[in-house]
Motif scaffolding. Structure first.
Motif, PDB file in Angstrom:
ATOM      1  N   LEU A 167      -9.004 -40.924  -1.245  1.00 56.52           N
ATOM      2  CA  LEU A 167      -9.672 -39.671  -1.626  1.00 56.52           C
ATOM      3  C   LEU A 167      -9.292 -38.553  -0.664  1.00 56.52           C
ATOM      4  CD1 LEU A 167     -11.782 -37.953  -3.148  1.00 56.52           C
ATOM      5  CD2 LEU A 167     -13.526 -38.894  -1.615  1.00 56.52           C
ATOM      6  N   ALA A 168      -9.322 -38.852   0.628  1.00 54.55           N
ATOM      7  CA  ALA A 168      -8.990 -37.842   1.629  1.00 54.55           C
ATOM      8  C   ALA A 168      -7.540 -37.387   1.496  1.00 54.55           C
ATOM      9  CB  ALA A 168      -9.251 -38.393   3.034  1.00 54.55           C
ATOM     10  N   ALA A 169      -6.626 -38.335   1.235  1.00 56.48           N
ATOM     11  CA  ALA A 169      -5.207 -37.988   1.108  1.00 56.48           C
ATOM     12  C   ALA A 169      -4.963 -37.127  -0.129  1.00 56.48           C
ATOM     13  CB  ALA A 169      -4.367 -39.261   1.043  1.00 56.48           C
ATOM     14  N   GLY A 170      -5.606 -37.490  -1.240  1.00 59.13           N
ATOM     15  CA  GLY A 170      -5.458 -36.700  -2.464  1.00 59.13           C
ATOM     16  C   GLY A 170      -6.031 -35.304  -2.304  1.00 59.13           C
ATOM     17  N   SER A 171      -7.171 -35.214  -1.608  1.00 58.76           N
ATOM     18  CA  SER A 171      -7.797 -33.917  -1.380  1.00 58.76           C
ATOM     19  C   SER A 171      -6.950 -33.044  -0.460  1.00 58.76           C
ATOM     20  CB  SER A 171      -9.192 -34.110  -0.760  1.00 58.76           C
ATOM     21  OG  SER A 171     -10.037 -34.835  -1.632  1.00 58.76           O
ATOM     22  N   LEU A 172      -6.220 -33.674   0.460  1.00 52.32           N
ATOM     23  CA  LEU A 172      -5.351 -32.926   1.361  1.00 52.32           C
ATOM     24  C   LEU A 172      -4.239 -32.232   0.572  1.00 52.32           C
ATOM     25  CD1 LEU A 172      -4.919 -32.320   4.372  1.00 52.32           C
ATOM     26  CD2 LEU A 172      -3.352 -34.258   4.459  1.00 52.32           C
ATOM     27  N   ILE A 173      -3.752 -32.897  -0.446  1.00 53.85           N
ATOM     28  CA  ILE A 173      -2.730 -32.288  -1.307  1.00 53.85           C
ATOM     29  C   ILE A 173      -3.300 -31.076  -2.036  1.00 53.85           C
ATOM     30  CG2 ILE A 173      -1.222 -32.680  -3.304  1.00 53.85           C
ATOM     31  CD1 ILE A 173      -1.116 -35.652  -2.458  1.00 53.85           C
ATOM     32  N   VAL A 174      -4.552 -31.192  -2.477  1.00 54.46           N
ATOM     33  CA  VAL A 174      -5.230 -30.062  -3.128  1.00 54.46           C
ATOM     34  C   VAL A 174      -5.348 -28.885  -2.152  1.00 54.46           C
ATOM     35  CG1 VAL A 174      -7.391 -29.267  -4.177  1.00 54.46           C
ATOM     36  CG2 VAL A 174      -6.505 -31.548  -4.710  1.00 54.46           C
ATOM     37  N   THR A 175      -5.677 -29.183  -0.896  1.00 50.47           N
ATOM     38  CA  THR A 175      -5.744 -28.147   0.133  1.00 50.47           C
ATOM     39  C   THR A 175      -4.405 -27.444   0.270  1.00 50.47           C
ATOM     40  OG1 THR A 175      -7.500 -29.227   1.412  1.00 50.47           O
ATOM     41  CG2 THR A 175      -6.060 -27.724   2.607  1.00 50.47           C
ATOM     42  N   GLY A 176      -3.328 -28.226   0.270  1.00 49.03           N
ATOM     43  CA  GLY A 176      -1.988 -27.664   0.378  1.00 49.03           C
ATOM     44  C   GLY A 176      -1.660 -26.725  -0.773  1.00 49.03           C
ATOM     45  N   ILE A 177      -2.031 -27.104  -1.975  1.00 44.66           N
ATOM     46  CA  ILE A 177      -1.775 -26.267  -3.151  1.00 44.66           C
ATOM     47  C   ILE A 177      -2.499 -24.926  -3.020  1.00 44.66           C
ATOM     48  CG2 ILE A 177      -2.174 -26.047  -5.649  1.00 44.66           C
ATOM     49  CD1 ILE A 177      -1.819 -29.116  -5.814  1.00 44.66           C
ATOM     50  N   ALA A 219       0.529 -25.545   4.344  1.00 42.96           N
ATOM     51  CA  ALA A 219       0.647 -26.072   2.975  1.00 42.96           C
ATOM     52  C   ALA A 219       1.730 -27.131   2.928  1.00 42.96           C
ATOM     53  CB  ALA A 219       0.960 -24.943   1.999  1.00 42.96           C
ATOM     54  N   PHE A 220       2.884 -26.862   3.543  1.00 40.74           N
ATOM     55  CA  PHE A 220       3.985 -27.827   3.560  1.00 40.74           C
ATOM     56  C   PHE A 220       3.556 -29.118   4.263  1.00 40.74           C
ATOM     57  CE2 PHE A 220       7.004 -23.948   3.668  1.00 40.74           C
ATOM     58  CZ  PHE A 220       6.874 -23.812   2.291  1.00 40.74           C
ATOM     59  N   TYR A 221       2.803 -28.962   5.358  1.00 35.24           N
ATOM     60  CA  TYR A 221       2.318 -30.145   6.071  1.00 35.24           C
ATOM     61  C   TYR A 221       1.440 -31.004   5.154  1.00 35.24           C
ATOM     62  CZ  TYR A 221      -0.545 -33.071   9.045  1.00 35.24           C
ATOM     63  OH  TYR A 221      -1.195 -34.156   9.583  1.00 35.24           O
ATOM     64  N   CYS A 222       0.519 -30.348   4.417  1.00 37.83           N
ATOM     65  CA  CYS A 222      -0.367 -31.077   3.505  1.00 37.83           C
ATOM     66  C   CYS A 222       0.429 -31.807   2.422  1.00 37.83           C
ATOM     67  CB  CYS A 222      -1.369 -30.117   2.865  1.00 37.83           C
ATOM     68  SG  CYS A 222      -2.585 -29.408   4.001  1.00 37.83           S
ATOM     69  N   PHE A 223       1.489 -31.157   1.929  1.00 39.41           N
ATOM     70  CA  PHE A 223       2.320 -31.761   0.892  1.00 39.41           C
ATOM     71  C   PHE A 223       3.061 -32.996   1.407  1.00 39.41           C
ATOM     72  CE2 PHE A 223       2.770 -27.284  -1.076  1.00 39.41           C
ATOM     73  CZ  PHE A 223       1.606 -27.467  -1.799  1.00 39.41           C
ATOM     74  N   ILE A 224       3.333 -33.026   2.705  1.00 37.23           N
ATOM     75  CA  ILE A 224       4.029 -34.171   3.296  1.00 37.23           C
ATOM     76  C   ILE A 224       3.035 -35.256   3.724  1.00 37.23           C
ATOM     77  CG2 ILE A 224       5.446 -34.936   5.250  1.00 37.23           C
ATOM     78  CD1 ILE A 224       6.711 -32.109   5.224  1.00 37.23           C
TER      79      ILE A 224
END
Length: 268
Positions: free
Chosen positions: A120-130, A254-259
């Motif tokens: 959940l945390a990892a998926g939410s991090l991607i949302v933060t990046g977007i 954002a790039f960091y979150c995507f990685i």
């Protein structure tokens, strides 16, 4: 030797949380990741309360001049109706309004929002990046005195969403503020002054957990190490992030979150 090793792990957790608290990459999500990969299972909320208290102290130190000015001018307007102090008085009002959504949801869904689910945390991090990527080029014009009740509510609801591990609190509030047309300086200041009542409120609500923590005495040294690590790192991380905001380089977060998000999903 085991206690030294455990203390070192908690120190690393505190440093990690402190570094990620001010920047828009979700400290709660990263604390979940760090616990997972360090093999530390922290029961209850005591440790999170302590490291968040450390981050709160760092924010209070950095924004002490703003807080004193707001307190003095707010009192002047409330008592004397000094027109020159109205802007700061209203800024306080908007901070109070923006605090309400997170406070209400935090009380109602405390158990759900304390989830330590890594996926959940990892998926939410991607949302933060977007979200960070979408507002990367925005340059608003609204200053402190241009905020409205509507702005405060929207930023407040953004902060409430950030109760989900992996959604950055600073990221969500800064994104919302910048999307509403505020200047980066105003977005940053409002975001971190808003952190103060929410963090303080969370500490008050969590006192019972702290008192009832049966592991507190035996983990006093590791907890202390984590607190000190978080305090020091929060201070320098926020100072660093303030410089980043001046240059408008949010896209790198954002790039960091995507990685980081996909990597955690893959290796967790």
């Amino acid at each position: 030797m085991d206690e030294v090793y455990l203390t070192l792990k908690y120190l690393l957790l505190g440093l990690f949380q402190g570094f990620t608290e001010p920047i828009p990459v979700s400290s709660s999500g990263h604390l979940v990741f760090a616990q997972h990969f360090l093999g530390v299972k922290i029961e209850g909320l005591s440790f999170e309360l302590l490291v968040n208290a450390a981050s709160l102290i760092a924010v209070l130190l950095i924004y002490s001049e703003d807080l004193i000015r707001l307190a003095v001018n707010g009192a002047n307007y409330a008592v004397k109706k000094d027109p020159s102090a109205k802007k700061d008085f209203m800024f306080i009002v908007y901070l109070i309004i923006a605090t309400i959504p997170a406070a209400v949801l935090g009380i109602l869904f405390k158990d759900v929002l304390s989830s330590k689910n890594v996926q959940l945390a990892a998926g939410s991090l991607i949302v933060t990046g977007i979200a960070l990527y979408l507002i990367r080029n925005l340059r608003g014009s609204k200053k402190d005195g241009d905020l409205t009740v509507k702005d405060a509510l929207i930023i407040g609801f953004a902060q409430a969403v950030a109760l989900i591990p992996g959604i950055s609190r600073s990221g969500a509030t800064i994104v919302a503020a910048m999307a509403l047309g505020t200047k980066q300086e105003t977005a940053l200041r409002f975001s971190f002054l808003l952190f103060i009542p929410v963090s303080a409120g969370g500490m008050v609500l969590g006192i019972a957990d702290l008192i009832s923590d049966e592991h507190f005495s035996e983990l006093l040294l590791p907890y202390t190490a984590g607190f000190i690590g978080s305090l020091i790192m929060s201070y320098f991380s926020l100072k660093w992030f303030m410089g980043i905001m001046e240059k408008g380089n949010l896209k790198y977060f954002a790039f960091y979150c995507f990685i980081a998000g996909p990597l955690v999903l893959f290796f967790a």
